[in-house]
Design an enzyme around this catalytic site. Structure first.
Site, PDB file in Angstrom:
ATOM      1  N   LEU A  68     -97.092 -34.699  40.404  1.00 27.67           N
ATOM      2  CA  LEU A  68     -96.349 -34.706  41.654  1.00 27.67           C
ATOM      3  C   LEU A  68     -95.210 -33.710  41.485  1.00 27.67           C
ATOM      4  O   LEU A  68     -94.596 -33.646  40.422  1.00 27.67           O
ATOM      5  CB  LEU A  68     -95.783 -36.102  41.958  1.00 27.67           C
ATOM      6  CG  LEU A  68     -96.778 -37.189  42.391  1.00 27.67           C
ATOM      7  CD1 LEU A  68     -96.045 -38.502  42.622  1.00 27.67           C
ATOM      8  CD2 LEU A  68     -97.530 -36.786  43.636  1.00 27.67           C
ATOM      9  N   ASP A  69     -94.925 -32.942  42.511  1.00 28.39           N
ATOM     10  CA  ASP A  69     -93.835 -31.981  42.433  1.00 28.39           C
ATOM     11  C   ASP A  69     -92.531 -32.691  42.078  1.00 28.39           C
ATOM     12  O   ASP A  69     -92.365 -33.890  42.327  1.00 28.39           O
ATOM     13  CB  ASP A  69     -93.675 -31.253  43.767  1.00 28.39           C
ATOM     14  CG  ASP A  69     -94.938 -30.496  44.153  1.00 28.39           C
ATOM     15  OD1 ASP A  69     -95.663 -30.071  43.247  1.00 28.39           O
ATOM     16  OD2 ASP A  69     -95.190 -30.353  45.366  1.00 28.39           O
ATOM     17  N   LYS A  70     -91.608 -31.947  41.523  1.00 27.10           N
ATOM     18  CA  LYS A  70     -90.350 -32.524  41.057  1.00 27.10           C
ATOM     19  C   LYS A  70     -89.631 -33.328  42.137  1.00 27.10           C
ATOM     20  O   LYS A  70     -89.112 -34.411  41.872  1.00 27.10           O
ATOM     21  CB  LYS A  70     -89.432 -31.411  40.540  1.00 27.10           C
ATOM     22  CG  LYS A  70     -88.115 -31.911  39.967  1.00 27.10           C
ATOM     23  CD  LYS A  70     -87.279 -30.758  39.416  1.00 27.10           C
ATOM     24  CE  LYS A  70     -85.939 -31.271  38.893  1.00 27.10           C
ATOM     25  NZ  LYS A  70     -85.110 -30.165  38.343  1.00 27.10           N
TER      26      LYS A  70
END
Length: 237
Positions: free
Chosen positions: A102-104
Site C-alpha cells: 500500500l502506498d505510504k
C-alpha cells in the site's frame, strides 16, 4: 526438533542465550525441567513451558493489519518506519512480509505472512484477485467515470488499465466518495486512474482483498492473526 532451535525460533534469544535459559531450569517439557539444549521435543504433542508461560509453536504466520498512513509497506528501511516495525517481537521473529504494498499515505487492509506460496497466489496477475478501495475524490465523480473505468483508462505512462474495474459512487459532489474494485496493482494505480479522468484522490483506504474484509474493530496500526475461516476465504481462488 532440538530444544535450543525451538526456543530460538520462537524468539527466546540466540542459541547461546537459550542454553543459559535452559541451565536455569525454567524450561519445562510436560512438567519436567529440561536443561540439555540437544533434547529433542515435539511441539505438536508436548507441552513446553518457559517461565510459567506455555510456548505456542508455529512455523507460518498470517496477519491482518489496518495499515496507518505514513508507514511504508516494506520489511526494512533505514530511514522510514515500516509495517514490520509495528509488529511485536514474537511476530517479527517469524519473518513475515507484506503481501503486495500500500502506498505510504494509503491506509487499510494489509496482509502479512511468511507463506510465500499464499503471497504468490494473491499477487499473481493470472489469479485476478480483486482489491476493493474506499476513496474520497476532489471533484464530482460521474456515470461517465464509471463507464470509463469499466472500459479501461490510459494512465500517464500510456498504460491502459484492464477492463472490468467496478466504480461505485457513494456520494457525488465537490468531494465525492466512491468504492473501486480492481484486479491490478500498478504503482499508485487508483490515484492515477482518477488523474486520467481529471480528478484527484485525497483519501484512500483498502477495505477488501479477495474474500477478506478489513476488521473494522482494528484501529490504525493495529493487527491480529487471521482466523481459520478468514484464511480459507483468502485462499479461495
Amino acid at each position: 526438533m532440538r530444544m535450543d532451535k525451538l526456543l530460538a525460533n520462537m524468539g527466546f534469544g540466540s542459541r547461546k542465550e537459550v542454553k543459559l535459559l535452559l541451565k536455569k531450569g525454567v524450561v519445562l517439557v510436560d512438567g519436567v525441567p529440561v536443561k540439555d539444549s540437544k533434547t529433542k521435543v515435539d511441539p505438536e504433542t508436548q507441552k513446553v513451558v518457559v517461565h510459567g508461560e506455555e510456548v505456542s509453536y508455529k512455523e507460518t504466520i498470517y496477519l491482518m493489519m489496518n495499515k496507518p498512513p505514513g508507514v511504508i509497506s516494506a520489511t526494512e528501511d533505514h530511514v522510514q518506519e515500516t509495517v514490520i516495525d509495528l509488529l511485536e517481537d514474537r511476530d517479527q521473529i517469524l519473518s513475515p512480509f507484506p503481501v503486495g504494498r500500500l502506498d505510504k499515505d494509503t491506509e487499510g487492509l494489509l496482509v502479512l505472512t511468511n507463506d510465500g506460496q499464499l503471497s504468490h497466489s494473491l499477487l499473481s496477475p493470472k489469479k485476478h484477485v480483486p482489491k476493493t478501495y474506499f476513496a474520497k475524490i476532489n471533484g464530482r465523480v460521474t456515470q461517465e467515470d464509471v463507464e470509463a473505468f469499466k472500459e479501461g483508462v490510459v494512465l500517464d505512462d500510456g498504460y491502459k488499465t484492464k477492463p472490468g474495474a467496478v466504480l461505485s459512487i457513494l456520494h457525488s459532489g465537490e468531494i465525492s466518495e466512491i468504492e473501486l474494485i480492481i484486479t491490478e496493482g500498478k504503482f499508485h494505480q487508483v490515484k492515477r486512474m482518477f488523474e486520467a479522468v481529471g480528478k484527484k484522490v485525497t483519501y484512500l483506504k483498502r477495505i477488501k482483498m479477495g474474500g477478506l474484509s478489513l476488521d473494522e474493530n482494528l484501529k490504525l496500526g493495529e493487527y491480529r492473526e487471521l482466523t481459520k475461516e478468514e484464511l480459507e476465504r483468502l485462499s479461495e481462488r
